[in-house]
Design a protein around this motif. Structure first.
Motif, PDB file in Angstrom:
ATOM      1  N   PRO A 368       0.814  -1.209   0.000  1.00  0.00           N
ATOM      2  CA  PRO A 368       0.000   0.000   0.000  1.00  0.00           C
ATOM      3  C   PRO A 368       0.858   1.274   0.000  1.00  0.00           C
ATOM      4  CG  PRO A 368       0.097  -0.882   2.220  1.00  0.00           C
ATOM      5  CD  PRO A 368       0.806  -1.880   1.349  1.00  0.00           C
ATOM      6  N   VAL A 369       0.358   2.294  -0.673  1.00  0.00           N
ATOM      7  CA  VAL A 369       1.036   3.590  -0.720  1.00  0.00           C
ATOM      8  C   VAL A 369       0.701   4.356   0.562  1.00  0.00           C
ATOM      9  CG1 VAL A 369       1.268   5.769  -1.961  1.00  0.00           C
ATOM     10  CG2 VAL A 369       0.859   3.641  -3.234  1.00  0.00           C
ATOM     11  N   LYS A 370       1.725   4.750   1.285  1.00  0.00           N
ATOM     12  CA  LYS A 370       1.515   5.430   2.565  1.00  0.00           C
ATOM     13  C   LYS A 370       1.412   6.942   2.348  1.00  0.00           C
ATOM     14  CE  LYS A 370       3.340   5.591   7.312  1.00  0.00           C
ATOM     15  NZ  LYS A 370       2.099   5.054   7.903  1.00  0.00           N
ATOM     16  N   LEU A 371       0.329   7.520   2.847  1.00  0.00           N
ATOM     17  CA  LEU A 371       0.068   8.945   2.663  1.00  0.00           C
ATOM     18  C   LEU A 371      -0.600   9.528   3.903  1.00  0.00           C
ATOM     19  CD1 LEU A 371      -1.654   8.879  -0.868  1.00  0.00           C
ATOM     20  CD2 LEU A 371       0.655   9.712  -0.408  1.00  0.00           C
ATOM     21  N   THR A 372      -0.444  10.849   4.075  1.00  0.00           N
ATOM     22  CA  THR A 372      -1.222  11.586   5.069  1.00  0.00           C
ATOM     23  C   THR A 372      -1.997  12.671   4.349  1.00  0.00           C
ATOM     24  OG1 THR A 372       0.392  11.202   6.824  1.00  0.00           O
ATOM     25  CG2 THR A 372      -1.152  13.017   7.146  1.00  0.00           C
ATOM     26  N   LEU A 373      -3.310  12.708   4.588  1.00  0.00           N
ATOM     27  CA  LEU A 373      -4.152  13.763   4.033  1.00  0.00           C
ATOM     28  C   LEU A 373      -4.283  14.867   5.078  1.00  0.00           C
ATOM     29  CD1 LEU A 373      -7.105  11.694   2.466  1.00  0.00           C
ATOM     30  CD2 LEU A 373      -4.831  12.144   1.523  1.00  0.00           C
ATOM     31  N   HIS A 374      -3.903  16.067   4.726  1.00  0.00           N
ATOM     32  CA  HIS A 374      -3.963  17.198   5.652  1.00  0.00           C
ATOM     33  C   HIS A 374      -5.179  18.068   5.342  1.00  0.00           C
ATOM     34  CE1 HIS A 374       0.134  16.707   7.380  1.00  0.00           C
ATOM     35  NE2 HIS A 374       0.364  16.119   6.216  1.00  0.00           N
ATOM     36  N   TYR A 375      -5.805  18.583   6.401  1.00  0.00           N
ATOM     37  CA  TYR A 375      -6.952  19.469   6.216  1.00  0.00           C
ATOM     38  C   TYR A 375      -6.942  20.538   7.300  1.00  0.00           C
ATOM     39  CZ  TYR A 375      -9.206  16.855  10.024  1.00  0.00           C
ATOM     40  OH  TYR A 375      -9.500  16.276  11.239  1.00  0.00           O
ATOM     41  N   THR A 376      -7.670  21.621   7.060  1.00  0.00           N
ATOM     42  CA  THR A 376      -7.782  22.675   8.052  1.00  0.00           C
ATOM     43  C   THR A 376      -9.014  22.439   8.919  1.00  0.00           C
ATOM     44  OG1 THR A 376      -8.126  25.049   8.400  1.00  0.00           O
ATOM     45  CG2 THR A 376      -8.913  24.140   6.328  1.00  0.00           C
ATOM     46  N   THR A 377      -8.840  22.597  10.199  1.00  0.00           N
ATOM     47  CA  THR A 377      -9.918  22.278  11.142  1.00  0.00           C
ATOM     48  C   THR A 377     -10.940  23.391  11.303  1.00  0.00           C
ATOM     49  OG1 THR A 377      -8.530  23.104  12.947  1.00  0.00           O
ATOM     50  CG2 THR A 377      -8.446  20.732  12.485  1.00  0.00           C
ATOM     51  N   ASP A 378     -10.587  24.615  10.942  1.00  0.00           N
ATOM     52  CA  ASP A 378     -11.437  25.739  11.327  1.00  0.00           C
ATOM     53  C   ASP A 378     -11.748  26.729  10.207  1.00  0.00           C
ATOM     54  OD1 ASP A 378      -8.892  26.718  11.050  1.00  0.00           O
ATOM     55  OD2 ASP A 378      -8.812  27.725  12.990  1.00  0.00           O
ATOM     56  N   HIS A 379     -11.409  26.400   8.975  1.00  0.00           N
ATOM     57  CA  HIS A 379     -11.606  27.382   7.901  1.00  0.00           C
ATOM     58  C   HIS A 379     -12.842  27.091   7.060  1.00  0.00           C
ATOM     59  CE1 HIS A 379     -10.148  30.762   5.603  1.00  0.00           C
ATOM     60  NE2 HIS A 379     -10.258  30.099   4.471  1.00  0.00           N
ATOM     61  N   THR A 408      -5.278  20.716  11.046  1.00  0.00           N
ATOM     62  CA  THR A 408      -4.475  21.822  11.560  1.00  0.00           C
ATOM     63  C   THR A 408      -5.255  23.118  11.429  1.00  0.00           C
ATOM     64  OG1 THR A 408      -2.476  20.688  10.763  1.00  0.00           O
ATOM     65  CG2 THR A 408      -2.239  23.011  11.359  1.00  0.00           C
ATOM     66  N   ALA A 409      -5.121  24.000  12.406  1.00  0.00           N
ATOM     67  CA  ALA A 409      -5.775  25.308  12.333  1.00  0.00           C
ATOM     68  C   ALA A 409      -5.285  26.067  11.110  1.00  0.00           C
ATOM     69  CB  ALA A 409      -5.496  26.108  13.605  1.00  0.00           C
ATOM     70  N   TRP A 410      -6.190  26.847  10.506  1.00  0.00           N
ATOM     71  CA  TRP A 410      -5.894  27.548   9.263  1.00  0.00           C
ATOM     72  C   TRP A 410      -4.664  28.447   9.371  1.00  0.00           C
ATOM     73  CZ3 TRP A 410      -6.854  27.346   4.285  1.00  0.00           C
ATOM     74  CH2 TRP A 410      -6.649  28.464   3.478  1.00  0.00           C
ATOM     75  N   SER A 411      -4.491  29.094  10.509  1.00  0.00           N
ATOM     76  CA  SER A 411      -3.368  30.020  10.663  1.00  0.00           C
ATOM     77  C   SER A 411      -2.029  29.310  10.529  1.00  0.00           C
ATOM     78  CB  SER A 411      -3.440  30.727  12.023  1.00  0.00           C
ATOM     79  OG  SER A 411      -3.452  29.794  13.086  1.00  0.00           O
ATOM     80  N   ASP A 412      -1.986  28.009  10.811  1.00  0.00           N
ATOM     81  CA  ASP A 412      -0.771  27.205  10.619  1.00  0.00           C
ATOM     82  C   ASP A 412      -0.822  26.396   9.327  1.00  0.00           C
ATOM     83  OD1 ASP A 412       0.429  27.993  13.062  1.00  0.00           O
ATOM     84  OD2 ASP A 412      -0.805  26.545  14.152  1.00  0.00           O
TER      85      ASP A 412
END
Length: 532
Positions: A368-379, A408-412
């Motif tokens: 399997p291809v290992k990945l992390t999907l990142h998203y903003t928690t508050d935007h 992650t919070a949008w500001s970061d």
């Protein structure tokens, strides 16, 4: 425009000798201000100390503040269509190649403090965008300007580097807003949250711990332009989330809920109408996608990105996570915009694990291809977390991927995304103007909004410039179809869904259907109260 009644919890007002709207604040003349709620967040950080500078701010919520206070030469009228004069009394191309654009200012134009607005102010405002060159900013919209020339007391000419029929639309955005030279430095952003201009309102932000909690807009008596201002004062109240905004609406502390109501709120309000509340629904031009750092080893091989496109189930995301507020999107250009095609569906069809496995196998990619999907928690609202959990499950259930998710919070989040810290990330897009160019160039062109390293000589050197030469935008449809096919093949971004826009308002507040639109713009000057 669909308008339906809806139900929210209500709290009765206590009658006092002086009758006023429940929960509404009053201006100095005793007239109740219109109070609008939003979940937009405006924060000053080390990475972004000047969020409201027109040369820096590039966010739908920020632009909605700027639109009320900073005047541009042109604006897009209610209902759409070509831009019309605003601070200008006339504008137009002076050549057949769309390379020279001339405007003439309205007579008697002045900033809110009484200082006259001159062609030199226009040139200064445009030139400082390029001088500041904000990393996360909107400067790319004006990058096609070669020089700005002033002519006499009211004339301005923009000389473009290349033909661009979309230039009037770009000149109608807040990045081209006219700012006073005594308030905005030529080569550095204006820090903090104060905004000054010649627009329909002046503004006063209320700030707590480097975060705006309220913005008070007061009618600018010196405003001269094309807009008809129907109220004297509007307060924009900022809430930490849709639930808090909904409670304030239910308690009659605000007159209107705008971006962004949660899918649950919209669904509940559609299903349970009430004569006291009106729901305004607009076709959505906002889109959500996954973006890729195409230089990152995890997704550098486009077979990985193609395999993800082959298995993602947009129907499930739209139906189970967002319900009536979203529909699947199979192209960067959404339905409702000219030249839209379902390029991803044409190439990949329905989700198919076997076909995805074959794509990876043919490219020699180990699974399997290992990945992390990142998203903003508050935007984009709390529902984003549910969306990414659903995406994680979809990818992992195929056995071809080993996907984790991280919020992650949008500001970061936004600075990290621009730096290239994320191989895969979620992003949303509200159009700067309703043209297919604004759904392609911001992601595919050089110096793009995502700071993506993706390269396509055909798209960047030929198709994007070619599309901008067409004054008749329908004539560029074939070019945009080719661009959409390139995106479906290379997958530098993966379109997921497009969303409906909703606003809830109390009966007695009028103009809501003109104050909000499918591009997520808010035009507070359109709001008024029923007589009596």
């Amino acid at each position: 425009m669909n308008r339906k009644a809806l139900v929210l919890p209500t709290v009765a007002c206590v009658l006092t000798p002086v009758l006023a709207a429940c929960g509404a604040s009053e201006d100095d003349g005793g007239q109740a201000a219109i109070v609008v709620g939003t979940t937009d967040r405006f924060v000053a950080t080390e990475d972004d100390p000047a969020p409201f500078d027109p040369a820096v701010g590039y966010d739908a919520g920020v632009w909605n503040v700027l639109r009320q206070t900073v005047q541009s030469l042109l604006h897009v009228p209610h209902g759409g269509g070509p831009p019309v004069p605003e601070a200008a009394e006339s504008c137009g191309f002076t050549d057949t190649q769309n390379e020279s654009y001339r405007c003439r200012l309205r007579p008697g134009l002045a900033f809110a403090d009484g200082t006259p607005v001159t062609p030199d102010d226009v040139k200064y405002s445009i030139d400082r965008v390029a001088a500041i060159d904000a990393a996360n900013g909107p400067g790319a919209l004006l990058a096609g300007i070669d020089t700005v020339e002033t002519q006499g007391e009211r004339g301005i000419v923009f000389h473009l580097r290349a033909p661009d029929a979309t230039f009037p639309y770009k000149l109608a955005t807040p990045v081209a807003g006219i700012v006073p030279r005594n308030k905005y430095a030529a080569k550095s952003p204006r820090t903090g949250f104060q905004v000054d201009g010649s627009g329909p309102y002046t503004m006063k932000p209320q700030v707590e711990h480097d975060r705006v909690v309220k913005v008070v807009f007061t009618r600018n008596p010196r405003y001269k332009g094309d807009l008809h201002v129907r109220n004297d004062r509007v307060e924009l109240d900022l809430f930490p989330g849709a639930d808090a905004m909904g409670k304030a609406f239910g308690d009659k502390k605000i007159d209107m809920m705008t971006r962004t109501m949660s899918p649950e709120q919209s669904r509940r309000l559609l299903d349970n109408p009430d004569d006291d509340v009106r729901l305004t629904e607009m076709p959505g031009l906002a889109i959500r996608c996954l973006g890729f750092d195409t230089d990152d080893p995890a997704v550098r091989n486009k077979a990985v990105r193609q395999a993800m496109a082959q298995v993602v189930d947009r129907e499930e995301i739209a139906d189970k996570v967002y319900g009536t507020t979203a529909e699947p999107l199979y192209s960067l250009i959404p339905s409702g915009i000219a030249a839209h095609t379902n390029s991803f569906y044409s190439k990949y069809g329905e989700p198919d694990t076997a076909r995805a496995a074959a794509i990876l196998r043919a490219a020699g990619v180990h699974t399997p291809v290992k990945l992390t999907l990142h998203y903003t928690t508050d935007h984009f609202g709390a529902t984003t977390a549910a969306e990414f959990k659903a995406l994680q499950k979809q990818f992992n259930d195929t056995g071809l991927f080993d996907v984790g998710i991280k919020g992650t919070a949008w500001s970061d989040f936004r600075p990290a995304q621009v730096r290239g810290d994320y191989a895969v990330y979620g992003f949303g897009w509200y159009p700067d103007f309703p043209d297919p160019d604004n759904y392609t160039a911001p992601f595919l062109d050089r110096n793009n909004f995502l700071n993506s390293p993706y390269e396509s000589a055909l798209a960047q050197n030929t198709l994007i410039p070619q599309s901008r030469r067409e004054t008749d935008r329908s004539a560029a449809a074939k070019t945009f179809r080719r661009l959409q096919d390139i995106v479906a093949d290379d997958v530098p971004v993966l379109p997921l869904w497009q969303g409906e826009q909703y606003a809830a308002s109390r009966m007695g507040l009028n103009g809501v259907e003109r104050a909000v639109n499918s591009s997520a713009e808010i035009r507070l000057w359109e709001l008024g109260r029923d007589a009596g």
